[in-house]
Scaffold this active site. Sequence first.
Site, PDB file in Angstrom:
ATOM      1  N   LYS A  10       0.746  -1.224   0.071  1.00  0.00           N
ATOM      2  CA  LYS A  10       0.095   0.008   0.080  1.00  0.00           C
ATOM      3  C   LYS A  10       1.000   1.275   0.040  1.00  0.00           C
ATOM      4  O   LYS A  10       2.086   0.962   0.163  1.00  0.00           O
ATOM      5  CB  LYS A  10      -0.851  -0.041   1.316  1.00  0.00           C
ATOM      6  CG  LYS A  10      -1.966  -1.093   1.244  1.00  0.00           C
ATOM      7  CD  LYS A  10      -2.941  -0.942   2.127  1.00  0.00           C
ATOM      8  CE  LYS A  10      -4.177  -2.108   2.298  1.00  0.00           C
ATOM      9  NZ  LYS A  10      -4.999  -2.048   3.443  1.00  0.00           N
TER      10      LYS A  10
ATOM     11  N   TYR B 201     -12.251  -2.059  -4.027  1.00  0.00           N
ATOM     12  CA  TYR B 201     -12.893  -2.380  -2.698  1.00  0.00           C
ATOM     13  C   TYR B 201     -14.321  -2.378  -2.833  1.00  0.00           C
ATOM     14  O   TYR B 201     -14.873  -2.197  -1.513  1.00  0.00           O
ATOM     15  CB  TYR B 201     -12.186  -1.251  -1.505  1.00  0.00           C
ATOM     16  CG  TYR B 201     -10.977  -1.687  -1.005  1.00  0.00           C
ATOM     17  CD1 TYR B 201     -10.584  -2.916  -0.385  1.00  0.00           C
ATOM     18  CD2 TYR B 201      -9.775  -1.025  -1.262  1.00  0.00           C
ATOM     19  CE1 TYR B 201      -9.513  -3.170   0.107  1.00  0.00           C
ATOM     20  CE2 TYR B 201      -8.483  -1.385  -0.762  1.00  0.00           C
ATOM     21  CZ  TYR B 201      -8.212  -2.561  -0.153  1.00  0.00           C
ATOM     22  OH  TYR B 201      -7.093  -2.771   0.461  1.00  0.00           O
TER      23      TYR B 201
ATOM     24  N   ASN C  43      -2.138   0.223   6.513  1.00  0.00           N
ATOM     25  CA  ASN C  43      -1.564  -0.557   7.382  1.00  0.00           C
ATOM     26  C   ASN C  43      -0.797  -1.621   6.232  1.00  0.00           C
ATOM     27  O   ASN C  43      -0.969  -3.088   6.445  1.00  0.00           O
ATOM     28  CB  ASN C  43      -2.794  -1.566   7.706  1.00  0.00           C
ATOM     29  CG  ASN C  43      -3.776  -2.141   6.893  1.00  0.00           C
ATOM     30  OD1 ASN C  43      -3.646  -1.769   5.761  1.00  0.00           O
ATOM     31  ND2 ASN C  43      -4.895  -2.763   7.186  1.00  0.00           N
TER      32      ASN C  43
ATOM     33  N   HIS D 178      -2.318  -5.454   1.419  1.00  0.00           N
ATOM     34  CA  HIS D 178      -3.489  -5.886   1.193  1.00  0.00           C
ATOM     35  C   HIS D 178      -3.246  -7.464   0.943  1.00  0.00           C
ATOM     36  O   HIS D 178      -2.153  -7.627   0.225  1.00  0.00           O
ATOM     37  CB  HIS D 178      -4.064  -5.402   0.097  1.00  0.00           C
ATOM     38  CG  HIS D 178      -5.290  -6.277  -0.366  1.00  0.00           C
ATOM     39  ND1 HIS D 178      -6.522  -6.079   0.204  1.00  0.00           N
ATOM     40  CD2 HIS D 178      -5.486  -7.299  -1.395  1.00  0.00           C
ATOM     41  CE1 HIS D 178      -7.428  -6.997  -0.512  1.00  0.00           C
ATOM     42  NE2 HIS D 178      -6.793  -7.737  -1.395  1.00  0.00           N
TER      43      HIS D 178
ATOM     44  N   GLU E 297      -9.437 -10.574  -7.714  1.00  0.00           N
ATOM     45  CA  GLU E 297      -8.672  -9.203  -7.508  1.00  0.00           C
ATOM     46  C   GLU E 297      -7.148  -9.484  -8.449  1.00  0.00           C
ATOM     47  O   GLU E 297      -6.656  -8.526  -8.987  1.00  0.00           O
ATOM     48  CB  GLU E 297      -7.994  -9.275  -6.054  1.00  0.00           C
ATOM     49  CG  GLU E 297      -9.201  -8.952  -5.079  1.00  0.00           C
ATOM     50  CD  GLU E 297      -8.865  -9.022  -3.735  1.00  0.00           C
ATOM     51  OE1 GLU E 297      -9.643  -8.833  -2.820  1.00  0.00           O
ATOM     52  OE2 GLU E 297      -7.604  -9.618  -3.299  1.00  0.00           O
TER      53      GLU E 297
HETATM   54  P1  IDP Z   1      -7.757  -6.871   5.431  1.00  0.00           P
HETATM   55  O1  IDP Z   1      -7.047  -5.844   4.699  1.00  0.00           O
HETATM   56  O2  IDP Z   1      -6.946  -7.287   6.630  1.00  0.00           O
HETATM   57  O3  IDP Z   1      -8.287  -7.856   4.711  1.00  0.00           O
HETATM   58  P2  IDP Z   1     -10.450  -5.787   5.633  1.00  0.00           P
HETATM   59  O4  IDP Z   1     -11.539  -6.161   6.747  1.00  0.00           O
HETATM   60  O5  IDP Z   1     -10.639  -6.598   4.313  1.00  0.00           O
HETATM   61  O6  IDP Z   1      -9.080  -5.996   6.161  1.00  0.00           O
HETATM   62  O7  IDP Z   1     -10.414  -4.208   5.298  1.00  0.00           O
HETATM   63  C1  IDP Z   1      -9.902  -3.648   4.133  1.00  0.00           C
HETATM   64  C2  IDP Z   1      -8.954  -2.766   4.584  1.00  0.00           C
HETATM   65  O8  IDP Z   1     -10.038  -1.505   5.026  1.00  0.00           O
HETATM   66  C3  IDP Z   1      -8.162  -2.704   5.825  1.00  0.00           C
HETATM   67  O9  IDP Z   1      -6.890  -3.460   5.303  1.00  0.00           O
HETATM   68  C4  IDP Z   1      -7.904  -1.389   6.435  1.00  0.00           C
HETATM   69  O10 IDP Z   1      -7.010  -0.573   5.629  1.00  0.00           O
HETATM   70  C5  IDP Z   1      -9.467  -0.741   6.266  1.00  0.00           C
HETATM   71  N1  IDP Z   1     -10.006  -0.874   7.259  1.00  0.00           N
HETATM   72  C6  IDP Z   1     -10.616  -2.092   7.819  1.00  0.00           C
HETATM   73  N2  IDP Z   1     -11.393  -1.787   8.887  1.00  0.00           N
HETATM   74  C7  IDP Z   1     -11.266  -0.548   9.092  1.00  0.00           C
HETATM   75  C8  IDP Z   1     -11.600   0.209  10.100  1.00  0.00           C
HETATM   76  O11 IDP Z   1     -12.230  -0.191  11.157  1.00  0.00           O
HETATM   77  N3  IDP Z   1     -11.216   1.706  10.246  1.00  0.00           N
HETATM   78  C9  IDP Z   1     -10.528   2.128   9.273  1.00  0.00           C
HETATM   79  N4  IDP Z   1     -10.130   1.261   8.260  1.00  0.00           N
HETATM   80  C10 IDP Z   1     -10.538   0.100   8.212  1.00  0.00           C
HETATM   81 MG    MG Z   2      -9.717  -7.878   2.968  1.00  0.00          MG
END
Ligand code: IDP
Ligand code: MG
Length: 142
Positions: free
Chosen positions: A11, A51, A114, A117, A128
């Site tokens: 990212k 997304y 974070n 992905h 994807e």
């Molecule tokens: P993942 O990336 O670990 O699969 P997902 O639940 O698929 O997590 O969420 C996609 C992305 O959305 C996350 O990597 C993060 O960047 C963002 N995200 C997920 N939950 C939150 C939240 O509660 N607050 C802000 N951003 C979030």
């Molecule tokens: Mg995810």
Amino acid sequence: MAIQRTLSIIKPDAIAKNVIGDIIRRFEENGLSIIAMKMTHLSAAEAGRFYAVHAERPFYKDLCTFMSSGPILAMCLEGKNAIALNRQLMGATNPKEAEEGTIRADHADSIDANAVHGSDSEENAAIEINFFFSDLDIHSRS
Ligand code: IDP
Ligand code: MG
């Protein structure tokens, strides 16, 4: 366990930190091969399409803004149990909860920024991978 393919994205936050090499090293050292790779910079609309499954979530708009804030590196990884293995190497979505030694524990600053992905299922991996790569871009080594 069968050979699988999964989509990994480094990212914008991790690209800005110049840690591409450290992240790729972890994949290769754990038996995953990079079989396609592309650096690109998504528009907010393109990030929104990627997304789309999260469109109803409260963080969707911020996520699209962040994912289009700078270049990203999209990769197709191949290897045994690639989907779960990549998720294990990534660590939990919230870096505060990510296990020590994972990519997110080492490189992520927040749940928004974070670092990486990774696809969460075979079905989503196929969708994807297809979002970023055509068959001609993918070079299987299995
Ligand atoms: P993942 O990336 O670990 O699969 P997902 O639940 O698929 O997590 O969420 C996609 C992305 O959305 C996350 O990597 C993060 O960047 C963002 N995200 C997920 N939950 C939150 C939240 O509660 N607050 C802000 N951003 C979030
Ligand atoms: Mg995810």
